[in-house]
Motif scaffolding. Structure first.
Motif, PDB file in Angstrom:
ATOM      1  N   LEU A 260     -32.602 -35.526  25.196  1.00 42.42           N
ATOM      2  CA  LEU A 260     -31.661 -36.329  25.450  1.00 42.42           C
ATOM      3  C   LEU A 260     -32.393 -37.282  26.308  1.00 42.42           C
ATOM      4  CD1 LEU A 260     -28.834 -37.351  25.541  1.00 42.42           C
ATOM      5  CD2 LEU A 260     -28.017 -35.743  27.371  1.00 42.42           C
ATOM      6  N   GLN A 261     -32.438 -38.628  25.677  1.00 40.66           N
ATOM      7  CA  GLN A 261     -33.030 -39.642  26.569  1.00 40.66           C
ATOM      8  C   GLN A 261     -32.090 -41.105  26.399  1.00 40.66           C
ATOM      9  OE1 GLN A 261     -36.255 -39.967  28.382  1.00 40.66           O
ATOM     10  NE2 GLN A 261     -35.896 -37.728  28.341  1.00 40.66           N
ATOM     11  N   ILE A 262     -31.957 -41.735  27.410  1.00 45.02           N
ATOM     12  CA  ILE A 262     -31.147 -43.013  27.588  1.00 45.02           C
ATOM     13  C   ILE A 262     -31.988 -44.091  27.334  1.00 45.02           C
ATOM     14  CG2 ILE A 262     -29.137 -44.073  29.071  1.00 45.02           C
ATOM     15  CD1 ILE A 262     -28.404 -41.356  27.849  1.00 45.02           C
ATOM     16  N   ALA A 263     -31.739 -44.900  26.847  1.00 47.23           N
ATOM     17  CA  ALA A 263     -32.238 -46.344  26.453  1.00 47.23           C
ATOM     18  C   ALA A 263     -32.288 -47.004  28.038  1.00 47.23           C
ATOM     19  CB  ALA A 263     -31.650 -47.450  25.730  1.00 47.23           C
ATOM     20  N   GLY A 264     -33.849 -47.328  28.198  1.00 47.47           N
ATOM     21  CA  GLY A 264     -34.056 -48.033  29.452  1.00 47.47           C
ATOM     22  C   GLY A 264     -34.520 -49.569  29.324  1.00 47.47           C
ATOM     23  N   GLY A 265     -35.473 -49.887  30.388  1.00 47.31           N
ATOM     24  CA  GLY A 265     -35.908 -51.299  30.083  1.00 47.31           C
ATOM     25  C   GLY A 265     -37.307 -51.380  29.831  1.00 47.31           C
ATOM     26  N   THR A 266     -37.801 -52.657  30.189  1.00 51.42           N
ATOM     27  CA  THR A 266     -39.182 -52.648  29.904  1.00 51.42           C
ATOM     28  C   THR A 266     -40.270 -53.243  30.881  1.00 51.42           C
ATOM     29  OG1 THR A 266     -38.610 -53.376  27.659  1.00 51.42           O
ATOM     30  CG2 THR A 266     -40.741 -54.032  28.153  1.00 51.42           C
ATOM     31  N   TYR A 267     -41.326 -52.594  31.092  1.00 52.46           N
ATOM     32  CA  TYR A 267     -42.304 -53.157  32.172  1.00 52.46           C
ATOM     33  C   TYR A 267     -43.262 -54.231  31.248  1.00 52.46           C
ATOM     34  CZ  TYR A 267     -41.101 -49.861  35.444  1.00 52.46           C
ATOM     35  OH  TYR A 267     -40.469 -49.121  36.620  1.00 52.46           O
ATOM     36  N   THR A 268     -42.953 -55.745  31.569  1.00 52.87           N
ATOM     37  CA  THR A 268     -43.621 -56.632  30.944  1.00 52.87           C
ATOM     38  C   THR A 268     -44.845 -57.384  31.674  1.00 52.87           C
ATOM     39  OG1 THR A 268     -41.538 -57.257  29.973  1.00 52.87           O
ATOM     40  CG2 THR A 268     -43.275 -58.763  29.948  1.00 52.87           C
ATOM     41  N   VAL A 269     -45.824 -57.183  30.908  1.00 53.53           N
ATOM     42  CA  VAL A 269     -47.267 -57.932  31.505  1.00 53.53           C
ATOM     43  C   VAL A 269     -47.255 -59.519  31.425  1.00 53.53           C
ATOM     44  CG1 VAL A 269     -49.634 -57.823  31.738  1.00 53.53           C
ATOM     45  CG2 VAL A 269     -48.195 -55.645  31.155  1.00 53.53           C
ATOM     46  N   LEU A 270     -47.632 -60.227  32.386  1.00 57.56           N
ATOM     47  CA  LEU A 270     -47.730 -61.597  32.331  1.00 57.56           C
ATOM     48  C   LEU A 270     -48.825 -62.417  32.921  1.00 57.56           C
ATOM     49  CD1 LEU A 270     -43.787 -62.029  33.396  1.00 57.56           C
ATOM     50  CD2 LEU A 270     -44.525 -62.204  31.025  1.00 57.56           C
ATOM     51  N   CYS A 271     -49.080 -63.633  32.284  1.00 59.53           N
ATOM     52  CA  CYS A 271     -50.023 -64.437  33.127  1.00 59.53           C
ATOM     53  C   CYS A 271     -49.631 -66.001  32.684  1.00 59.53           C
ATOM     54  CB  CYS A 271     -51.558 -64.075  32.926  1.00 59.53           C
ATOM     55  SG  CYS A 271     -51.768 -64.602  31.041  1.00 59.53           S
ATOM     56  N   VAL A 272     -50.358 -66.761  33.162  1.00 58.55           N
ATOM     57  CA  VAL A 272     -50.066 -68.115  33.127  1.00 58.55           C
ATOM     58  C   VAL A 272     -50.895 -68.188  31.639  1.00 58.55           C
ATOM     59  CG1 VAL A 272     -50.617 -70.544  33.832  1.00 58.55           C
ATOM     60  CG2 VAL A 272     -49.904 -69.121  35.315  1.00 58.55           C
ATOM     61  N   PRO A 273     -50.419 -69.097  30.747  1.00 55.78           N
ATOM     62  CA  PRO A 273     -50.945 -69.628  29.424  1.00 55.78           C
ATOM     63  C   PRO A 273     -52.586 -69.891  29.902  1.00 55.78           C
ATOM     64  CG  PRO A 273     -48.834 -70.103  29.343  1.00 55.78           C
ATOM     65  CD  PRO A 273     -49.090 -69.749  30.856  1.00 55.78           C
ATOM     66  N   GLY A 274     -53.212 -69.425  29.071  1.00 52.34           N
ATOM     67  CA  GLY A 274     -54.958 -69.995  29.328  1.00 52.34           C
ATOM     68  C   GLY A 274     -55.596 -68.905  30.249  1.00 52.34           C
ATOM     69  N   ARG A 275     -54.854 -68.167  31.026  1.00 51.60           N
ATOM     70  CA  ARG A 275     -55.642 -67.381  31.952  1.00 51.60           C
ATOM     71  C   ARG A 275     -56.019 -65.951  31.071  1.00 51.60           C
ATOM     72  NH1 ARG A 275     -54.875 -66.906  38.199  1.00 51.60           N
ATOM     73  NH2 ARG A 275     -55.368 -68.910  38.179  1.00 51.60           N
ATOM     74  N   GLU A 276     -55.260 -65.804  30.074  1.00 54.58           N
ATOM     75  CA  GLU A 276     -55.604 -64.363  29.212  1.00 54.58           C
ATOM     76  C   GLU A 276     -57.001 -64.441  28.925  1.00 54.58           C
ATOM     77  OE1 GLU A 276     -53.903 -67.272  26.245  1.00 54.58           O
ATOM     78  OE2 GLU A 276     -53.877 -66.769  28.353  1.00 54.58           O
ATOM     79  N   ARG A 277     -57.797 -65.622  28.818  1.00 59.96           N
ATOM     80  CA  ARG A 277     -59.261 -65.778  28.162  1.00 59.96           C
ATOM     81  C   ARG A 277     -59.959 -65.840  29.511  1.00 59.96           C
ATOM     82  NH1 ARG A 277     -56.342 -69.631  25.174  1.00 59.96           N
ATOM     83  NH2 ARG A 277     -56.838 -71.336  26.499  1.00 59.96           N
ATOM     84  N   HIS A 278     -59.590 -65.793  30.717  1.00 61.60           N
ATOM     85  CA  HIS A 278     -60.361 -65.333  31.939  1.00 61.60           C
ATOM     86  C   HIS A 278     -61.010 -63.874  31.834  1.00 61.60           C
ATOM     87  CE1 HIS A 278     -62.362 -65.912  35.547  1.00 61.60           C
ATOM     88  NE2 HIS A 278     -61.465 -64.893  36.353  1.00 61.60           N
ATOM     89  N   PRO A 279     -62.414 -63.515  31.700  1.00 58.90           N
ATOM     90  CA  PRO A 279     -62.894 -62.351  31.532  1.00 58.90           C
ATOM     91  C   PRO A 279     -62.265 -61.106  32.389  1.00 58.90           C
ATOM     92  CG  PRO A 279     -64.606 -64.002  31.504  1.00 58.90           C
ATOM     93  CD  PRO A 279     -63.270 -64.676  31.524  1.00 58.90           C
TER      94      PRO A 279
END
Length: 297
Positions: A260-279
């Protein structure tokens, strides 16, 4: 094509806009605040638009200033990534991640040894302050992990972790508590949030338990404290499947009804566009994906 670009003025503007301070930009660039002000004014005259509103205490970006900052910051981040990749020796990097404190304590920190083992060159700093960081304005923070699925139209996300909610108790007490007509119930209460109370109601209804609303919940402000109370045998706790995962794996808590499990939320990972390419950011995102896949139900 690029000869007419005022490169020094653009770099000075980016620093000033990121800090929203000519003084802090001057410290970063090792020049005087007057020199920063002069370069920004030169850029404004060259563009023919105002980039900052000068306030009695500090400065504020105009709409056109915000547009230039977002584009310029992304371009400089790309340039930094490319130049770093051309070096023969990998460049060590600092990585700052802002995250809810309970997610940091219960999920992220227990796994960070695996990240350090793969990327010893990265110096990771965790920021668990309760104030949400504006990634577009505060460039000192690289990555944000936020509770909630957004939307975040101005930010880049590699994905997130979806949780469910269930009821857990200390292994030696969970069956006993489940048989009681009025067991002690442990929950979490955030400011103006009814998430956990709503999950308790949904779970009790699905389980056929008449525990609410007659009983008062024992509520804590943080998930880590609620779990500790349940581990100590003080009652049954409503818990996120993500935050309880390690505690359950170590045998400290046991699901009262695994089915028995109830639907929950989401932990979302974010950054400024372009910074995802920073090593360092790219390394962190790649590592997170592996951890998500390893722990996904």
């Amino acid at each position: 094509m690029f000869r007419a670009l005022p490169v020094i003025a653009l770099r000075t503007f980016e620093s000033s806009a990121r800090h929203l301070s000519f003084k802090l930009a001057a410290e970063e660039l090792a020049v005087t605040p007057g020199a920063v002000s002069h370069q920004v004014r030169t850029l404004e005259e060259w563009l023919g638009v105002a980039l900052f509103d000068r306030l009695p205490r500090g400065v504020r970006l105009t709409p056109k200033g915000e547009k230039l900052f977002h584009s310029l910051h992304s371009a400089l981040a790309d340039l930094a990534q490319v130049t770093s990749s051309l070096r023969e020796v990998p460049v060590a990097g600092r990585l700052t991640v802002t995250t809810p404190s309970s997610f940091a304590a219960l999920w992220l920190v227990p796994r960070l040894d695996r990240f350090y083992a793969r990327h010893p060159e990265v110096n990771l700093r965790l920021d668990t302050s309760t104030t949400a960081v504006d990634l577009q304005q505060d460039a000192s923070v690289d990555v944000a992990i936020r509770y909630g699925g957004g939307p975040y139209p101005d930010l880049y996300s590699p994905g997130g972790m979806v949780e469910t909610f269930g009821v857990y108790g200390a292994p030696g007490r969970v069956e006993e508590l489940m048989e009681q007509a009025a067991p002690s119930l442990i929950s979490v209460h955030w400011n103006k949030s009814t998430l956990y109370r709503d999950s308790w109601r949904a779970w009790c209804e699905a389980a056929g338990k008449d525990w609410l609303p007659a009983l008062a919940l024992r509520e804590y402000a943080e998930e880590m404290y609620a779990l500790q109370a349940a581990i100590a045998g003080q009652g049954l706790v409503m818990a996120s499947s993500i935050l309880v995962a390690d505690t359950e794996q170590r045998g400290l808590l046991k699901a009262a009804r695994p089915d028995l499990q109830i639907a929950g939320g989401t932990y979302t990972v974010l950054c400024v566009p372009g910074r995802e390419r920073h090593p360092p950011v790219q390394a962190f995102f790649d590592w997170l994906r592996g951890e998500w896949e390893a722990t996904a139900p």
